[in-house]
Design a protein around this motif. Structure first.
Motif, mmCIF file in Angstrom:
data_model
loop_
_atom_site.group_PDB
_atom_site.id
_atom_site.type_symbol
_atom_site.label_atom_id
_atom_site.label_comp_id
_atom_site.label_asym_id
_atom_site.label_seq_id
_atom_site.Cartn_x
_atom_site.Cartn_y
_atom_site.Cartn_z
ATOM 1 N N GLU A 1 69.893 49.019 -70.717
ATOM 2 C CA GLU A 1 69.533 47.783 -70.038
ATOM 3 C C GLU A 1 68.238 47.168 -70.582
ATOM 4 O O GLU A 1 68.105 45.947 -70.652
ATOM 5 C CB GLU A 1 69.406 48.027 -68.534
ATOM 6 N N ALA A 2 67.279 48.001 -71.002
ATOM 7 C CA ALA A 2 66.000 47.496 -71.499
ATOM 8 C C ALA A 2 66.139 46.727 -72.801
ATOM 9 O O ALA A 2 65.276 45.905 -73.144
ATOM 10 C CB ALA A 2 65.018 48.650 -71.687
ATOM 11 N N PHE A 3 67.245 46.979 -73.544
ATOM 12 C CA PHE A 3 67.430 46.349 -74.851
ATOM 13 C C PHE A 3 68.591 45.363 -74.864
ATOM 14 O O PHE A 3 69.009 44.909 -75.935
ATOM 15 C CB PHE A 3 67.666 47.427 -75.914
ATOM 16 N N ALA A 4 69.091 45.004 -73.695
ATOM 17 C CA ALA A 4 70.298 44.166 -73.617
ATOM 18 C C ALA A 4 70.093 42.790 -74.236
ATOM 19 O O ALA A 4 71.059 42.158 -74.693
ATOM 20 C CB ALA A 4 70.748 44.028 -72.163
ATOM 21 N N ASP A 5 68.858 42.305 -74.264
ATOM 22 C CA ASP A 5 68.622 40.980 -74.833
ATOM 23 C C ASP A 5 68.772 40.957 -76.353
ATOM 24 O O ASP A 5 68.852 39.867 -76.943
ATOM 25 C CB ASP A 5 67.225 40.476 -74.449
ATOM 26 N N ILE A 6 68.792 42.119 -77.004
ATOM 27 C CA ILE A 6 68.958 42.139 -78.464
ATOM 28 C C ILE A 6 70.378 41.711 -78.855
ATOM 29 O O ILE A 6 70.555 40.743 -79.601
ATOM 30 C CB ILE A 6 68.606 43.514 -79.054
ATOM 31 N N PRO A 7 71.436 42.380 -78.395
ATOM 32 C CA PRO A 7 72.780 41.889 -78.762
ATOM 33 C C PRO A 7 73.070 40.494 -78.221
ATOM 34 O O PRO A 7 73.880 39.764 -78.796
ATOM 35 C CB PRO A 7 73.721 42.943 -78.159
ATOM 36 N N ARG A 8 72.392 40.093 -77.148
ATOM 37 C CA ARG A 8 72.604 38.737 -76.626
ATOM 38 C C ARG A 8 72.114 37.666 -77.597
ATOM 39 O O ARG A 8 72.521 36.510 -77.500
ATOM 40 C CB ARG A 8 71.895 38.576 -75.278
ATOM 41 N N LEU A 9 71.240 38.025 -78.528
ATOM 42 C CA LEU A 9 70.780 37.065 -79.524
ATOM 43 C C LEU A 9 71.873 36.713 -80.532
ATOM 44 O O LEU A 9 71.776 35.691 -81.208
ATOM 45 C CB LEU A 9 69.567 37.635 -80.283
ATOM 46 N N HIS A 10 72.880 37.576 -80.646
ATOM 47 C CA HIS A 10 73.933 37.355 -81.645
ATOM 48 C C HIS A 10 75.087 36.572 -81.020
ATOM 49 O O HIS A 10 75.701 37.020 -80.055
ATOM 50 C CB HIS A 10 74.460 38.693 -82.162
ATOM 51 N N PRO A 11 75.400 35.407 -81.561
ATOM 52 C CA PRO A 11 76.489 34.605 -80.980
ATOM 53 C C PRO A 11 77.852 35.261 -81.097
ATOM 54 O O PRO A 11 78.797 34.845 -80.417
ATOM 55 C CB PRO A 11 76.430 33.304 -81.795
ATOM 56 N N GLY A 12 77.971 36.305 -81.932
ATOM 57 C CA GLY A 12 79.255 36.976 -82.085
ATOM 58 C C GLY A 12 79.525 38.040 -81.041
ATOM 59 O O GLY A 12 80.621 38.614 -81.013
ATOM 60 N N VAL A 13 78.559 38.316 -80.179
ATOM 61 C CA VAL A 13 78.765 39.308 -79.120
ATOM 62 C C VAL A 13 79.292 38.588 -77.884
ATOM 63 O O VAL A 13 78.628 37.713 -77.321
ATOM 64 C CB VAL A 13 77.466 40.069 -78.795
ATOM 65 N N ASN B 1 81.532 44.156 -98.870
ATOM 66 C CA ASN B 1 81.177 43.406 -100.079
ATOM 67 C C ASN B 1 80.454 42.098 -99.757
ATOM 68 O O ASN B 1 80.461 41.170 -100.561
ATOM 69 C CB ASN B 1 82.427 43.123 -100.911
ATOM 70 N N THR B 2 79.845 42.023 -98.577
ATOM 71 C CA THR B 2 79.143 40.814 -98.166
ATOM 72 C C THR B 2 77.665 41.129 -97.946
ATOM 73 O O THR B 2 77.299 42.266 -97.643
ATOM 74 C CB THR B 2 79.741 40.252 -96.863
ATOM 75 N N PRO B 3 76.781 40.128 -98.075
ATOM 76 C CA PRO B 3 75.349 40.365 -97.902
ATOM 77 C C PRO B 3 75.010 40.793 -96.479
ATOM 78 O O PRO B 3 75.717 40.457 -95.521
ATOM 79 C CB PRO B 3 74.715 39.010 -98.235
ATOM 80 N N LEU B 4 73.921 41.521 -96.361
ATOM 81 C CA LEU B 4 73.407 41.909 -95.050
ATOM 82 C C LEU B 4 72.934 40.674 -94.298
ATOM 83 O O LEU B 4 72.128 39.897 -94.800
ATOM 84 C CB LEU B 4 72.249 42.888 -95.228
ATOM 85 N N ASP B 5 73.453 40.490 -93.086
ATOM 86 C CA ASP B 5 73.091 39.338 -92.265
ATOM 87 C C ASP B 5 73.059 39.785 -90.807
ATOM 88 O O ASP B 5 74.081 40.172 -90.245
ATOM 89 C CB ASP B 5 74.104 38.216 -92.471
ATOM 90 N N TYR B 6 71.887 39.723 -90.192
ATOM 91 C CA TYR B 6 71.766 40.116 -88.783
ATOM 92 C C TYR B 6 72.470 39.128 -87.856
ATOM 93 O O TYR B 6 72.881 39.498 -86.758
ATOM 94 C CB TYR B 6 70.296 40.203 -88.381
ATOM 95 N N GLY B 7 72.534 37.877 -88.259
ATOM 96 C CA GLY B 7 73.261 36.876 -87.483
ATOM 97 C C GLY B 7 72.549 36.377 -86.245
ATOM 98 O O GLY B 7 73.186 35.818 -85.350
ATOM 99 N N ILE B 8 71.225 36.564 -86.149
ATOM 100 C CA ILE B 8 70.520 36.172 -84.931
ATOM 101 C C ILE B 8 69.454 35.114 -85.224
ATOM 102 O O ILE B 8 69.009 34.952 -86.361
ATOM 103 C CB ILE B 8 69.860 37.368 -84.224
#
Length: 322
Positions: free
Chosen positions: A39-51, A160-167
């Motif tokens: 719960e303390a880290f829930a805002d991290i995946p919320r930054l990614h529009p793909g979640v 085979n794709t570049p590293l992208d955090y997506g946030i």
């Protein structure tokens, strides 16, 4: 495809799992991805529009109050939420018994599978017994690479794709932030062997020639930040902030300089010029990485048992500011 990712903690580990979401959606554009996280880290995946859905779990808090009725009600509600949807793939990228047990409780669709590291490469080998299949992913690779390779094996695609955090995060808007460009210094960490001498931080702040912001979490970190700010002209030690606010604070910064801590990795994931200082850990395995398209945006200095000098950090920081 409906997938569930299990990566509950800690902050840096959760940040390192973000590229998995980007990778999966590149190869399966219609994929719906949920994520179980502390719960303390829930805002991290919320930054990614793909979640699609973030499912908070409170294992750390529940352990402290295991024998209370409120805890058992929360645990039952969590299980119901976990079984709300049926998943084609449940992927545990943490490799611990606790994360494997969470994966085991998730509901599978017809022909769905629970997947993770094999016993030889999981952080806790017993965790592999709870998966339908495990994959051998070398332990001597960076944590981000291990997560991405595991997901590629589990979802059967070629990495085979570049590293992208997506946030991304909007810059924090608050009255106490300076109008001029500012630097964020992350001086706190939970491990004493990762600390950097306070006199070094003071010398660094004076050399940067920008306003300095010092976030802090625990009481000990706040005391240190206040002590340092008192010796840095124009510096400000700010009150505790939530993850979303901290992301916004760093998004608006000109540079972020921090120890090997989760927030430093978050700054790199946000594509901010980031300098990570290592004293008690190995940057080869957990160093800050800004992504393949921004190879020079995150720089790691020092190594386990050999922290960088203040002159090295000042010179590198000035290079990033340029």
């Amino acid at each position: 495809m409906h997938a569930l990712l299990v990566k509950t903690s800690s902050l840096g580990d959760v940040v390192h799992n973000l590229p998995v979401v980007t990778d999966i959606q590149r190869h399966y554009p219609g994929a719906v991805i949920d994520w179980v996280v502390e719960e303390a880290f829930a805002d991290i995946p919320r930054l990614h529009p793909g979640v699609h859905r973030v499912i908070p779990v409170a294992l750390r808090r529940w352990r402290k109050r295991l024998f209370t009725a409120a805890t058992w009600r929360e645990m039952a509600a969590f299980r119901r939420g976990l079984r709300h949807d049926a998943y084609d793939v449940v992927l545990d990228t943490q490799g611990l018994i606790k994360s494997a047990l969470i994966a085991r409780q998730a509901q599978l669709a017809a022909h769905g599978r629970r997947l993770g590291f094999d016993a030889a490469t999981a952080r806790e080998p017993l965790a592999a017994r709870f998966y339908d299949a495990g994959f051998m992913i070398a332990k001597n690779a960076h944590a981000i690479g291990r997560n991405r390779r595991l997901a590629a094996a589990a979802f059967d695609y070629t990495l085979n794709t570049p590293l992208d955090y997506g946030i991304a995060a909007p810059p924090l808007a608050t009255s106490w932030l300076p109008a001029r460009p500012y630097a964020v210094l992350l001086t706190g960490t939970s491990r004493a062997d990762k600390l950097w001498p306070e006199s070094y931080w003071v010398a660094l702040a004076k050399a940067l020639n920008v306003s300095v912001i010092l976030p802090a979490g625990s009481a000990a970190e706040r005391e240190r930040a206040q002590r340092l700010a008192a010796q840095m002209p124009g510096a400000r030690a700010v009150p505790p902030l939530g993850i979303a606010e901290l992301a916004g604070l760093m998004a608006g910064a000109q540079i972020v300089i921090g120890l090997d801590t989760g927030l430093t990795h978050l700054a790199a994931a946000l594509n901010k010029p980031t300098l990570a200082i290592f004293s008690g850990s190995a940057p080869e395995l957990t160093g800050a990485h800004a992504g393949d398209m921004l190879a020079n945006a995150a720089i790691n200095l020092g190594r386990n048992g050999a922290p960088p000098t203040v002159a090295e950090v000042i010179a590198t920081a000035r290079g990033l500011l340029r």
